[in-house]
Design an enzyme around this catalytic site. Structure first.
Site, PDB file in Angstrom:
ATOM      1  N   SER A 144      32.841  41.536  34.890  1.00 46.98           N
ATOM      2  CA  SER A 144      32.164  42.764  35.319  1.00 46.98           C
ATOM      3  C   SER A 144      31.646  43.535  34.094  1.00 46.98           C
ATOM      4  O   SER A 144      30.833  42.993  33.343  1.00 46.98           O
ATOM      5  CB  SER A 144      33.118  43.590  36.187  1.00 46.98           C
ATOM      6  N   ASP A 156      30.631  39.442  46.697  1.00 45.69           N
ATOM      7  CA  ASP A 156      30.948  40.508  45.733  1.00 45.69           C
ATOM      8  C   ASP A 156      30.253  41.794  46.180  1.00 45.69           C
ATOM      9  O   ASP A 156      29.025  41.835  46.314  1.00 45.69           O
ATOM     10  CB  ASP A 156      30.451  40.067  44.354  1.00 45.69           C
ATOM     11  N   HIS A 192      34.717  40.478  44.186  1.00 42.19           N
ATOM     12  CA  HIS A 192      34.671  40.877  42.775  1.00 42.19           C
ATOM     13  C   HIS A 192      36.046  40.854  42.106  1.00 42.19           C
ATOM     14  O   HIS A 192      36.179  41.184  40.940  1.00 42.19           O
ATOM     15  CB  HIS A 192      34.102  42.302  42.707  1.00 42.19           C
TER      16      HIS A 192
END
Lengths: 284, 284
Positions: free
Chosen positions: A150, A227, A260
């Site tokens: 991320s 995600d 995610h």
């Protein structure tokens, strides 16, 4: 160099340790986690892989949740997990939102007051921490690998592209690839670098590629298709398009149904360790 | 049976989910985590392994920190991680210490007021939760495996010895083996069961063996020798002596340098999954 051992615990034949040190770059005490495989504990130099975590995380998150250590131990890789920002910098509001300030350093050097005094994770990752790993932990390797998730995927990509001789292997999990055009990035970059978006390009992976930066080895990226941040914040398609245009070797894989979280990360982590071990020439 | 899905996330081809349900045994809403391998998501019945965590933990801890899921996915095992106590039972003082009350249920049925109304994790683990896994999650297996850490290791041992037909395979990581004689156990048992230690034996692994209980299959135990609780709280030597006297098959392994943490657990977890998969006849 003063390195204080906060903790050290046996794991998979090696040790997981947390160290603290006065960072000259950050002007603050900083913490990082390390996994040293058995060979490193015996004083041998081993390949080193940096792990950059995402928003809200600390130096502990990646090692605790990714399940990477078993794979790193098998490949004889040292793991280094820095913090995600300076801590206790005293900037007004630094603890008020999850996406700016504490745990949201974006692995760049702030140039804008009041952030610019301490929010210098860019130079910390690029220079101070690699030097410290060599001098304080007995590593003689001149080339490291870098991986992130991320915001940390953004960090791995920009540092890999800015210094491909240092960061010999690069991979990312669900990375922010073009912070200049997505909400998380625009908020952070405006605060850290100022409103002039022309100064953002040097900390933006797609912009770095566009400006001619290139990593000579294939970058591996995994992305979950469920995600929740894919369409608004991550946009790996923008990196894919620019990489194709600029000749950047890239393996971007999409995974149906994955989100995610670290549940996704642990599902693909073995492939990332193998990617870095192969490029770093780890004896396995 | 009402089962509420709190979350469900893809992981290693299967899914990690948190469920909530009104527990008739506890008289409270209860949560547990589950890993369902791909086959279970397709509606197939798979072997089931219960995971009991230790003091201060929740239904989330074991799955997040043990790195067990990759191994369970490879062996086609479903994992069930209950909470470590009832929550919000309203008992005065239940949140005041880490080793009594919340997150310290000791997997037994309290008989002493004010704990006896809700602190009934013994029957919850022995009966209600296994039934729920069968009826609500489509499992047709009559036999499960059970594994635990520390207080949860105690739980795995006592439940395995009390009902070896249900718990076909048993293993433990750094378990409390004889709570009746160690500080953690004496404090909890006095509160939950009353000061008369004669009533403690049915919830104590060494005492159960002494009274004639026996598990027909080998119990696997791993123990770190740098475990800070080894000498005062855990005392696997007491189990080893009683097992030898009573003919209980036991494989007790000591590991130099390892402590009580999940860094130790993840180092040996693959062997525990293999132990249960073998005994449960998991197709791999």
């Amino acid at each position: 160099m003063t390195l204080t051992t906060i903790s050290s615990q046996a794991c998979h034949g090696g040790a997981v340790s947390v160290f603290s040190h006065p960072s000259s770059t950050l002007g603050l005490e900083a913490r990082f986690s390390v996994f040293q495989p058995a060979a490193a504990l015996r004083g041998e130099s081993t390949p080193v892989l940096f792990l950059l975590a995402g928003l809200t995380c600390t130096h502990e998150t990646f090692l605790q949740k990714s399940t990477i250590i078993a794979h790193a131990a098998a490949e004889n890789l040292m793991l280094v997990a820095p913090d995600t920002s300076p801590r206790d910098a005293g900037v007004p509001g630094e603890d008020e939102s999850y996406d700016l300030g504490s745990a949201a350093g974006f692995y760049l050097d702030a140039t804008n007051s009041p952030w610019s005094d301490h929010y210098r994770m860019g130079s910390y990752i690029a220079s101070e921490l690699p030097d410290l790993i060599r001098t304080a932990l007995g590593q003689t390797e001149s080339r490291f690998g870098i991986m992130g998730h991320s915001m940390g995927g953004h960090g791995a990509l920009i540092h890999g592209l800015r210094a491909p001789d240092l960061w010999h292997s690069v991979s990312a999990l669900a990375p922010i690839v073009h912070p200049s055009v997505v909400p998380w990035g625009k908020k952070a970059f405006a605060a850290y670098l100022g409103e002039d978006a022309g100064r953002w390009a040097e900390w933006d992976a797609v912009s770095l590629l566009d400006s001619g930066k290139r990593h000579p080895r294939e970058i591996l990226i995994d992305q979950g298709m469920a995600d929740q941040f894919l369409a608004e914040q991550l946009r790996p398609d923008l990196l894919e398009t620019m990489a194709a245009r600029k000749g950047q070797p890239l393996k971007l894989r999409y995974h149906e149904g994955y989100d995610h979280s670290y549940w996704f990360i642990q599902t693909v982590i073995a492939d990332h360790v193998a990617h870095h071990a192969r490029l770093l020439g780890a004896p396995s």
